[in-house]
Scaffold this active site. Sequence first.
Site: not given
Lengths: 383, 334
Positions: B65, B134
């Site tokens: 990322e 999540h």
Amino acid sequence: MTVMEQRGAYRPTPPPAWQPRMDPAPLLPDAEPYRVLGTEAAAKADPELLRTLYAQLVKGRRYNAQATALTKQGRLAVYPSTTGQEACEVAAAMVLQERDWLFPSYRDTLAVVARGVDPVEALTLLRGDWHTGYDPYEHRVAPLCTPLATQLPHAVGLAHAARLKGDDVVALAMVGDGGTSEGDFHEALNFAAVWQAPVVFFVQNNGFAISVPLAKQTAAPSLAHKAVGYGIRGRLVDGNDAAAVHEVLSDAVRHARAGGGPTLVEAITYRVDAHTNADDATRYRGDAEVETWREHDPIRLLERELTGRGLLDEAGIEAARQDAETMAAALREHMNQDPALDPMDLFTHVYAEPTGQLREQRDQLRAELEAEACTGPEGDTHR
Amino acid sequence: MTTVAVKPATMAQALTRALRDAMAADPAVHVMGEDVGTLGGVFRVTDGLAKEFGEDRCTDTPLAEAGILGTAVGMAMYGLRPVVEMQFDAFAYPAFEQLISHVARMRNRTRGKMPLPITIRVPYGGGIGGVEHHSDSSEAYYMATPGLHVVTPATVADAYGLLRAAIASDDPVVVLEPKRLYWSKDSWNPEEPAPVEPIGRAVVRRPGRSATLITYGPSVPVCMEAAEAARAEGWDLEVVDLRSLVPFDDETVCASVRRTGRAVVVHESGSFGGPGGEIAARVTERCFHHLEAPVLRVAGFDVPYPPPMLERHHLPGVDRILDAVGRLQWEAES
Ligand SMILES: Cc1ncc(C[n+]2csc(CCOP(=O)(O)OP(=O)(O)O)c2C)c(N)n1
């Protein structure tokens, strides 16, 4: 005077930093992944070890199948299967001493179970009742780690701390091929190398990071080659050859324990199932490729070796299957019971002592639950 | 005039169309991230883009990322308009160094010489039964970083409009996509041209007189439901959907609170240090003399996001909102 002439004229004595620090050759992995099964080396392998590996593989395969089935029954929120990768999972747990530590990624439930953690507790994260179901200190297994590669620096720190304390402890950290692209992977390897920490980095290269194939992940000759840049040993092994994985990892653990520093082991294997039950693997790979890998299945390879050498017969195979069935039945039974959850647990473990705010919020929830108990829960789960 | 039955689009499909339209309109627009190519993203928001525009314009990146956002910085420096996908809320954190140290402040550092038109798409929030990491609501981190715009749609049309606006913006925009609304549908007709929503404008989703629910993203439908339910108790609630957290639409919000005299801020992320505190403070500063009661907050608890089996106890739901609305009868109580 041209630039070239200038350059030619300038010939300082090379400073120490210009000298190669070491000969990289011993660090380089062999071009071919190391294999035992079906080669001369197999004759030297301990038959008892091979039989144990076999029993563990069969159990592991059954565990994967059972857990996947549980997702279909809604008993598990999600399960990332390691079908086809059982040799890596089982060996990772088997090469460690009791005092050593395992740092698993989210996919490595099987390694955690093989290490001795209760199968139901190992599945807690994936079932959704709590984030980590087991006590990490009981079996020296860190929590299953969902953010990729972030467990690697933890493993380095723990191994380093153990050494500072004079303890003879090795950490084995597992990561996927995709995870090797993360910055944390780089930082962990570098720290471990500089500190000569007793760590084994174990990459299961199963071909894909969700949908992305290795070729889009790295341009290195192999992931094991990355070790050289950090000054540590890189080893390449056939990840479906349980005997080979066991030997290479054992060697890396021994090396670390003896003060030789970290090793990066890359196991070449394959993720036969989809990424998780939620994934559609047909979008990024064809059946033919999967079939090729089924041929090179870890259980098949070991079974062929053992039966070929008269170390395993039909009865032995059947016994292993029975054993696995028993384990699966127990797992099924336990997972089919609804976990007893206490919503107040939301507040129990945020701090050693709950803050004032948390106490207020805890009281709020308690009042809500009491009201709900009177009127009965409403249809809408978010009400 | 013939009417053709149009299948309503989901929010995910509206986002896909926004990306496709933006890419078709401007060759500088590049989509990149993990699994965005062949797979079309784990939520299929980038579905078909690699096929249509080629892998150079819709790129499966290595799994990193910080690398994704860091290279986007360089690409933007060289005239491209990267749209990056962070696969899940909590997986954007490795990129925070790039986000905070560079993306958010490049314009400022370079005295306006090097603006960075980067769009950062982040699926966020809970309610989908996701395992750990999540379901985070990370909006407060983004809001606290000067130099970023932060938007979050609650309707299918806004998903389209806000994403188009984000891509068109010459500043970095974080588009927080409420995961649990990805499959929601409303009246938006995907065949018709959709408006590009200017960033920074809130909208009154439901007019009312007794109090204002100030909310955004995944909590908007919950507030709409609460407003319906509140009618039975004699409350006529107004619902304001912020759509944009930065910049913040003080005008729409305060006009509403001045009308109703009471306000509750509703969001999923924790309340302490969360967006609600900022919103309540702004409203109080601007509407003090119009307020009949303190501005209340209904938020997630101040705990790490719980496991799926406990999330329903964490997420602000209709009952918790109604409870707060009841507490707005300040004078009667004190
Ligand atoms: C930091 C971070 N980014 C993204 C994800 C989402 N994600 C979960 S698994 C996965 C692929 C992992 O691939 P690999 O490292 O090869 O391991 P494998 O799944 O093959 O075991 C991704 C992208 C994540 N968990 N963490």
